[in-house]
Design an enzyme around this catalytic site. Structure first.
Site, PDB file in Angstrom:
ATOM      1  N   CYS A  70     -24.378 -47.756  21.880  1.00 28.66           N
ATOM      2  CA  CYS A  70     -23.967 -46.852  22.945  1.00 28.66           C
ATOM      3  C   CYS A  70     -23.907 -47.572  24.299  1.00 28.66           C
ATOM      4  O   CYS A  70     -22.958 -48.309  24.534  1.00 28.66           O
ATOM      5  CB  CYS A  70     -24.871 -45.620  22.972  1.00 28.66           C
ATOM      6  SG  CYS A  70     -24.068 -44.222  23.756  1.00 28.66           S
TER       7      CYS A  70
ATOM      8  N   HIS B 113     -24.909 -43.583  17.648  1.00 28.35           N
ATOM      9  CA  HIS B 113     -26.311 -43.990  17.457  1.00 28.35           C
ATOM     10  C   HIS B 113     -26.622 -44.017  15.960  1.00 28.35           C
ATOM     11  O   HIS B 113     -27.105 -43.018  15.417  1.00 28.35           O
ATOM     12  CB  HIS B 113     -27.251 -43.005  18.151  1.00 28.35           C
ATOM     13  CG  HIS B 113     -27.173 -43.044  19.637  1.00 28.35           C
ATOM     14  ND1 HIS B 113     -28.001 -43.826  20.404  1.00 28.35           N
ATOM     15  CD2 HIS B 113     -26.336 -42.419  20.491  1.00 28.35           C
ATOM     16  CE1 HIS B 113     -27.693 -43.668  21.681  1.00 28.35           C
ATOM     17  NE2 HIS B 113     -26.679 -42.815  21.751  1.00 28.35           N
TER      18      HIS B 113
ATOM     19  N   GLU C 287     -28.955 -45.202  14.410  1.00 29.37           N
ATOM     20  CA  GLU C 287     -30.391 -45.088  14.100  1.00 29.37           C
ATOM     21  C   GLU C 287     -30.794 -43.658  13.728  1.00 29.37           C
ATOM     22  O   GLU C 287     -31.826 -43.451  13.105  1.00 29.37           O
ATOM     23  CB  GLU C 287     -31.250 -45.595  15.266  1.00 29.37           C
ATOM     24  CG  GLU C 287     -31.165 -44.805  16.570  1.00 29.37           C
ATOM     25  CD  GLU C 287     -30.055 -45.273  17.488  1.00 29.37           C
ATOM     26  OE1 GLU C 287     -29.153 -45.989  17.014  1.00 29.37           O
ATOM     27  OE2 GLU C 287     -30.079 -44.903  18.679  1.00 29.37           O
TER      28      GLU C 287
HETATM   29  N1  GLN Z   1     -25.077 -43.708  29.740  1.00 28.48           N
HETATM   30  C1  GLN Z   1     -24.082 -43.951  28.759  1.00 28.48           C
HETATM   31  C2  GLN Z   1     -23.151 -42.756  28.569  1.00 28.48           C
HETATM   32  O1  GLN Z   1     -23.469 -41.675  28.988  1.00 28.48           O
HETATM   33  C3  GLN Z   1     -24.692 -44.360  27.452  1.00 28.48           C
HETATM   34  C4  GLN Z   1     -25.409 -43.248  26.767  1.00 28.48           C
HETATM   35  C5  GLN Z   1     -26.289 -43.707  25.655  1.00 28.48           C
HETATM   36  O2  GLN Z   1     -26.559 -44.884  25.530  1.00 28.48           O
HETATM   37  N2  GLN Z   1     -26.755 -42.781  24.848  1.00 28.48           N
HETATM   38  O3  GLN Z   1     -22.118 -42.877  27.969  1.00 28.48           O
END
Ligand code: GLN
Length: 580
Positions: free
Chosen positions: A401, A528, A530
């Site tokens: 992300c 994500h 995970e």
């Molecule tokens: N801050 C980034 C976004 O909002 C990444 C978010 C995250 O890593 N979950 O896209």
């Protein structure tokens, strides 16, 4: 529907969640289908606005629910997919009741904690327990974990709701498991049952009598203490269960099963007709195997986790689980080097040279680098430096992300020569916003307004190792939680220079997976992964990182994504046959 309510006594943090999910896992191995509900008596509607410093990670479900990290433990242990409604908070219950009051549903009556809040809790529990599981079956058993400790003001309405609930669903369909502490104060070396007696007295005073008492402690509970707990707490001695500290978490389901809990639960709840005979051979063996693997692995793999919340390990609990599952799968002992991203930044060299040098020394000792998700600009320049180091030195890298977004920033700055490239999250007026906000997700407030939950990624290239790690599927589904995305305007340019976006969303507009050509393993994912890791099914990107970091990736892929036969464990020395 059979309900098992798990309550906690004496102190919080006793591992109620692990015990509740172990019970579920054991019942599942008897062929029963199990669902679970976690109750958090705080006033927040959900965990979406929590600071990771206070509550640890925000776990995300398929339906986009942002929930307490305990739901992650349930999903991993029970291998189920839960929904946002499986997490009840005081905030959600009050919201439900207040909305009904505004609609006039209560026909002018005074709206009160008893019966309106307590009824709402009971209705919610019954409704969620009956909701079809992801295989469309309805669960046989619902395990409910009541967060907090008996006696907390916040949890009182819930305790009262369950006092009523036991009559609503009948005694043979409802039982209470109370998890308590048996301390052993250093000065006496004796195990003490008094705190447990007090908390059971409190629970009984509130109208709930425990059917089982699970005693937590450092060492197995002594027989005479068991007798005392049984006598003073109105529970037969065979239902006082010792759950002492174990070398591995995976020892807990067998430990509980060895004390005949499955049979006792079957008798108490009349589960016999629903379940199959409990065959330990196939059912429990998986837990022994995981435990032995974890206890016996010797060869280490060092992964540098470069993040912002590294002082609070719970903030990355699913990431740590995903790395652990992947390492165990490869018979490796995971060593995480926690690197505070800010310490890597150049200004730290002057301000705090000791931390600066320590951080770089830790990172340079690792054979893999992981930059996990995160929000806010603090530490992002340090993360970019770590990514730059991993890319240039051919160190396996996984960006999750925010990690993906910063890998794109790093590449744009240093390979595309766009010096001020940045994410508009961190610099709104940059001339080269290579990461931009997704406008449809910004209604002006923060709670529940991101691109959340399960989404499909379609593979664009069959060449990449990440495609093979995912089993050469046309498409995959993973969970998301983000507000920003890779700016499509820069994709062509990035790809021209070797940064390939090998997975897109279904419309082909959103970049989901990136892999660098000419690097042993340099992968970034917008989702994500995970959140879907399982002890027996490690998440593919994490497995890729561990395999690459231990020099096993090429062989693994050439073997058709299989571990070498030498990876198997052989005989399990601690394995015990049990049959119920
Ligand atoms: N801050 C980034 C976004 O909002 C990444 C978010 C995250 O890593 N979950 O896209």
């Amino acid at each position: 529907m059979k309900y098992i309510l798990v309550t906690g006594g004496v102190i919080s943090g006793l591992g109620k969640g692990v015990i509740a999910s172990s019970l579920g896992a054991l019942l599942k191995s008897c062929g029963l289908s199990v669902t679970s509900i976690k109750i958090d008596p705080y006033l927040n509607i959900d965990a979406g606005t929590f600071s990771p410093y206070e509550h640890g990670e925000v776990f995300v479900l398929d339906d986009g629910g942002e929930v307490d990290l305990d739901l992650g433990n349930y999903e991993r242990f029970l291998d189920v997919m839960l929904c946002r409604n499986n997490n009840i908070t005081t905030g959600k219950i009050y919201q439900d009741v207040v909305e009904k009051e505004r609609r006039g549903d209560y026909l002018g009556k005074t709206v009160q904690v008893v019966p309106h809040i307590t009824n709402a809790v009971q209705e919610w529990v019954e409704k969620v327990a009956m909701e079809p599981l992801h295989d469309n079956s309805v669960a046989d058993v619902c395990i409910i974990e009541l967060g907090g400790t008996i006696g907390d003001i916040e949890s009182m309405p819930f305790v009262e709701a369950f006092r009523q609930f036991q009559f609503r669903v009948c005694r043979e369909n409802f039982c209470v498991v109370h998890v308590s502490l048996i301390p052993m104060p250093g000065s006496t070396g004796e195990q003490k049952s008094k705190p447990t007696q007090n908390s059971v007295r409190e629970l009984r005073g509130l109208g709930l009598s425990p059917d089982f008492i699970f005693c937590r402690g450092n060492v197995p509970i002594q027989d005479h203490v068991k007798t005392k707990v049984s006598m003073f707490c109105h529970v037969s001695p065979d239902k006082v269960i010792s759950v002492h500290n174990c070398k591995s978490l995976y020892r807990i389901p067998p430990l509980i099963a060895e004390q005949n809990v499955v049979q006792l639960l079957k008798d108490r709840l009349g589960l016999g007709s629903l379940s199959q005979p409990f065959q330990t051979k196939s059912a429990l063996k998986i837990w022994y195997e995981l435990a032995e693997r974890q206890e016996n692995v010797r060869n280490e793999v060092h992964i540098g986790l470069v993040g912002k919340y590294v002082q609070m390990e719970d903030a990355y609990i699913s990431v740590v689980k995903a790395l652990t599952h992947a390492a165990l799968h490869c018979n490796l002992k995971l060593v995480i080097q926690w690197v505070d991203a800010e310490d890597l930044e150049i200004m730290k060299a002057d301000q705090d040279p000791v931390h600066y040098h320590d951080a770089w020394k830790k990172l340079c000792g690792c054979s893999g680098v992981l930059v996990p998700g995160g929000f806010g600009s603090r530490g992002t320049e340090g993360m970019i430096l770590a990514i730059n180091y991993a890319r240039k030195k051919n160190i396996p890298f996984l960006g999750v992300c925010l990690g993906l977004q910063l890998a794109v920033v790093e590449y744009s700055r240093n390979i595309l020569n766009l010096e001020d490239a940045n994410s508009s999250e961190f610099k709104s007026d940059t001339e080269n916003p290579v990461v931009i906000e997704m406008p449809e997700h910004n209604p002006g407030h923060l709670g529940g307004t991101m691109r959340l939950g399960k989404r499909t990624t379609v593979f664009k290239s069959e060449k990449s190792s990440i495609y093979k790690l995912y089993g050469c599927k046309e498409y995959i589904q993973e969970r998301h939680r983000h507000r920003y995305e890779i700016n499509p305007a820069y994709v062509k340019q990035l790809e021209k220079y070797g940064m390939k976006f090998v997975g897109h969303d279904v419309d082909g507009e959103r970049m989901e997976i990136m892999q660098l050509e000419e690097h042993p393993f340099f992968v970034g994912v917008q989702f994500h992964p995970e959140f879907l890791t399982r002890p027996h099914k490690p998440s593919p990107p994490y497995l890729g990182l561990i395999l690459a970091a231990s020099g096993k990736l090429t062989n693994y892929i050439s073997r058709g994504c299989r571990m070498s036969p030498s990876n198997s464990l052989g005989n399990l020395s601690s394995f015990k046959e049990l049959s119920v």
